[in-house]
Scaffold this motif. Structure first.
Motif, PDB file in Angstrom:
ATOM      1  N   CYS A  59     -50.641  -3.080 -59.910  1.00 36.59           N
ATOM      2  CA  CYS A  59     -50.793  -4.468 -60.585  1.00 36.59           C
ATOM      3  C   CYS A  59     -49.523  -4.874 -61.214  1.00 36.59           C
ATOM      4  O   CYS A  59     -49.107  -6.105 -61.133  1.00 36.59           O
ATOM      5  CB  CYS A  59     -51.981  -4.188 -61.577  1.00 36.59           C
ATOM      6  SG  CYS A  59     -53.560  -3.957 -60.748  1.00 36.59           S
ATOM      7  N   TYR A  60     -48.842  -4.052 -61.718  1.00 34.53           N
ATOM      8  CA  TYR A  60     -47.661  -4.282 -62.302  1.00 34.53           C
ATOM      9  C   TYR A  60     -46.475  -4.708 -61.389  1.00 34.53           C
ATOM     10  O   TYR A  60     -45.899  -5.863 -61.682  1.00 34.53           O
ATOM     11  CB  TYR A  60     -47.084  -3.133 -62.991  1.00 34.53           C
ATOM     12  CG  TYR A  60     -45.473  -3.443 -63.689  1.00 34.53           C
ATOM     13  CD1 TYR A  60     -45.519  -4.037 -64.843  1.00 34.53           C
ATOM     14  CD2 TYR A  60     -44.661  -2.854 -63.132  1.00 34.53           C
ATOM     15  CE1 TYR A  60     -44.365  -4.249 -65.589  1.00 34.53           C
ATOM     16  CE2 TYR A  60     -43.399  -3.069 -63.627  1.00 34.53           C
ATOM     17  CZ  TYR A  60     -43.245  -3.740 -64.814  1.00 34.53           C
ATOM     18  OH  TYR A  60     -42.054  -4.080 -65.399  1.00 34.53           O
ATOM     19  N   ILE A  63     -47.362  -8.325 -60.324  1.00 34.23           N
ATOM     20  CA  ILE A  63     -47.158  -9.455 -61.340  1.00 34.23           C
ATOM     21  C   ILE A  63     -45.716  -9.549 -61.414  1.00 34.23           C
ATOM     22  O   ILE A  63     -45.307 -10.727 -61.473  1.00 34.23           O
ATOM     23  CB  ILE A  63     -47.682  -8.846 -62.602  1.00 34.23           C
ATOM     24  CG1 ILE A  63     -49.238  -8.903 -62.820  1.00 34.23           C
ATOM     25  CG2 ILE A  63     -47.214  -9.478 -63.782  1.00 34.23           C
ATOM     26  CD1 ILE A  63     -49.836  -8.047 -64.184  1.00 34.23           C
ATOM     27  N   SER A  73     -48.466 -16.636 -62.894  1.00 25.63           N
ATOM     28  CA  SER A  73     -49.261 -15.440 -63.555  1.00 25.63           C
ATOM     29  C   SER A  73     -50.608 -15.457 -62.900  1.00 25.63           C
ATOM     30  O   SER A  73     -51.606 -15.277 -63.581  1.00 25.63           O
ATOM     31  CB  SER A  73     -49.191 -15.445 -64.817  1.00 25.63           C
ATOM     32  OG  SER A  73     -49.684 -16.294 -65.444  1.00 25.63           O
ATOM     33  N   ARG A  76     -52.265 -12.125 -62.669  1.00 24.14           N
ATOM     34  CA  ARG A  76     -52.560 -11.559 -64.023  1.00 24.14           C
ATOM     35  C   ARG A  76     -53.791 -12.257 -64.475  1.00 24.14           C
ATOM     36  O   ARG A  76     -54.668 -11.426 -65.199  1.00 24.14           O
ATOM     37  CB  ARG A  76     -51.346 -11.417 -64.791  1.00 24.14           C
ATOM     38  CG  ARG A  76     -51.589 -10.878 -66.359  1.00 24.14           C
ATOM     39  CD  ARG A  76     -50.342 -10.916 -67.044  1.00 24.14           C
ATOM     40  NE  ARG A  76     -50.174 -11.969 -67.795  1.00 24.14           N
ATOM     41  CZ  ARG A  76     -49.263 -12.325 -68.718  1.00 24.14           C
ATOM     42  NH1 ARG A  76     -48.164 -11.448 -68.994  1.00 24.14           N
ATOM     43  NH2 ARG A  76     -49.118 -13.557 -69.020  1.00 24.14           N
ATOM     44  N   LEU A 115     -49.190  -3.005 -68.170  1.00 24.20           N
ATOM     45  CA  LEU A 115     -48.896  -4.151 -68.433  1.00 24.20           C
ATOM     46  C   LEU A 115     -48.208  -4.525 -69.949  1.00 24.20           C
ATOM     47  O   LEU A 115     -48.588  -3.888 -70.742  1.00 24.20           O
ATOM     48  CB  LEU A 115     -50.180  -5.079 -68.513  1.00 24.20           C
ATOM     49  CG  LEU A 115     -50.320  -5.570 -67.111  1.00 24.20           C
ATOM     50  CD1 LEU A 115     -50.729  -4.763 -65.997  1.00 24.20           C
ATOM     51  CD2 LEU A 115     -51.542  -6.741 -67.260  1.00 24.20           C
TER      52      LEU A 115
END
Length: 251
Positions: A59-60, A63, A73, A76, A115
């Protein structure tokens, strides 16, 4: 033959079409529906506790790729919206699937760990993460624990100083205690910096749980005692504690 990257390795647990979707999201996020990508990752995390432990890294990366490419974003926002939906329905999830509930807690703690906003953990996740850990520390999550043969599906003690507990005595009935301790090893120090009062309250609950008169297995007691001492030592495992807990488990 070289090792695949960590991102590639995790993607291989998906079907071919989803693998392609995620690969594109990592390399060219503007070319895919990022809300769909967020839902795919959350859905898989709720089903696969091994994946949920490392999904935050993926996920990071998405993003960062989206921010670099378009300064947006969308991913996110979609991810956090979905996390909120699951958070609001957490009691129903726990009642429906204990493993799904443990996977969710693992996933949200992983997201909290990775995050950042201005190099700080996301404040919006602090209380939801605390609430999940408080639920894991409730008497009805602790008192029903017992030791039976066979490891719990998708659970692991990797990540804290009691790797020997990842043995057949860790059962599916031990999942919540195992998850509580593992996540506190992972994000406890960060959480305490964000809200020390709630951490104090959580450890009052954990100490009360350790002293439950009945229904707490010896392994659950050992896990709770270890995390109490881990925090007391400044979120570190002392050499003496490491030696003690390893010898206790091997005995």
């Amino acid at each position: 033959m070289g090792e695949p990257s960590r991102e590639e390795y995790k993607i291989q647990s998906f079907d071919a079409e989803t693998q392609q979707l995620l690969k594109t999201a990592l390399k060219d996020p503007g070319a895919v529906d990022l809300e769909k990508v967020a839902n795919v990752i959350v859905d898989h995390s709720l089903q696969d506790c091994v994946f949920s432990k490392e999904a935050g890294r993926m996920c990071y990366a998405i993003i960062q790729a989206e921010s670099k490419q378009a300064g947006q974003s969308v991913f996110r926002r979609g991810l956090l919206n979905r996390l909120q939906q699951e958070y609001q329905a957490r009691e129903q999830l726990r009642a429906r699937s204990l493993q799904g509930w443990v996977c969710y807690v693992t996933f949200i703690c992983n997201i909290f760990d990775y995050l950042r906003v201005n190099n700080m953990p996301m404040m919006a996740l602090v209380n939801p993460v605390y609430d999940c850990l408080f639920r894991l520390a409730q008497p009805d999550s602790l008192s029903k624990e017992e030791e039976v043969g066979g490891p719990s599906p998708g659970t692991s003690t990797e990540g804290y100083g009691m790797d020997s507990l990842a043995q057949p005595s860790v059962s599916s009935l031990l999942m919540e205690v195992d998850c509580l301790v593992l996540q506190l090893h992972r994000v406890g120090e960060q959480l305490e910096k964000m809200n020390g009062q709630r951490m104090d309250e959580l450890f009052v609950l954990i100490r009360d749980g350790f002293l439950l008169p009945t229904g707490l297995s010896s392994l659950a007691q050992l896990l709770l005692l270890e995390i109490i001492e881990f925090r007391a030592a400044g979120w570190k495992t002392t050499p003496a504690a490491h030696k003690y807990y390893y010898s206790e488990v091997s005995d």
